[in-house]
Design a protein around this motif. Structure first.
Motif: not given
Length: 211
Positions: A60-65, A126-131, A133-134
């Motif tokens: 949904l693009g929320l991890s960009a936050i 938070p690293k899991a979310a960014i992972f 997304m990347a």
């Protein structure tokens, strides 16, 4: 890139990521050793559910936050670190508290409690979310379309592969731990060591920098 090459590359990368030691795998392992096989499996399912939250957010693009906001990243990071340290301290305080420990008298933790703790451990990383997304966008195929659904589907595959790896570790750890816990001094040492691991994971998370 043909379909076979695509899936070999994606599955190989997903397997390598899940096999490499990380906070989730260490947490599931510690819960298995401290509380038994059932708690370990419940923890793994909780971690997977937490990962599903991150996958959904990525789709949904929320991890960009979290990736762009220093404040949001820091809040989630420090809450997660505090939670891991809290669990570690609880484990340390319970160490040696039972006169006669055996494989049948390991620390009692309900499956629901283990599930909730595992879910929170992953959600508050938070690293899991960014992972997600990347990592996931690298395998998006624009010609197929519906990018959010592709992200979600690929994320599910990563999570399922994580279950396979974690459950293998759980069954092996439970078998070894059952033998070790028949020795009271070793059992008490295990509780203290695993409490220390959780605290170390919390401290490690507290010092993680946003990239």
């Amino acid at each position: 890139m043909d379909d076979l090459t695509y899936w070999i590359l994606f599955l190989s990368a997903s397997l390598a990521i899940n096999i490499s030691p990380g906070p989730d795998l260490f947490y599931v392992l510690s819960r298995t050793i401290a509380c038994g096989k059932n708690a370990g499996m419940a923890s793994s399912l909780g971690v997977g559910t937490g990962a599903l939250v991150h996958v959904t957010a990525a789709a949904l693009g929320l991890s960009a936050i979290l990736a762009t906001s220093v404040i949001a990243f820091s809040v989630v990071k420090y809450v997660g670190a505090a939670y891991l340290i809290y669990l570690g301290i609880k484990n340390l305080r319970s160490a040696g508290g039972i006169p006669e420990l055996s494989a049948a008298k390991i620390v009692e933790v309900s499956s629901w409690t283990a599930f909730k703790q595992g879910m929170l451990v992953d959600i508050l990383n938070p690293k899991a979310a960014i992972f997600f997304m990347a990592f996931l966008p690298q395998f998006i195929r624009p010609e197929i379309g519906v990018v959010p659904l592709q992200l979600f589907g690929l994320g599910i595959v990563v999570i399922l592969m994580g279950f396979a790896v974690e459950f293998s570790v759980i069954f092996l750890a439970a078998k070894i731990t059952g033998c070790l816990r028949r020795n009271q001094s070793l059992s008490s040492w295990l509780d203290r060591a695993l409490g220390s691991i959780l605290i170390a994971l919390g401290i490690r998370l507290a010092f993680v920098e946003k990239t």
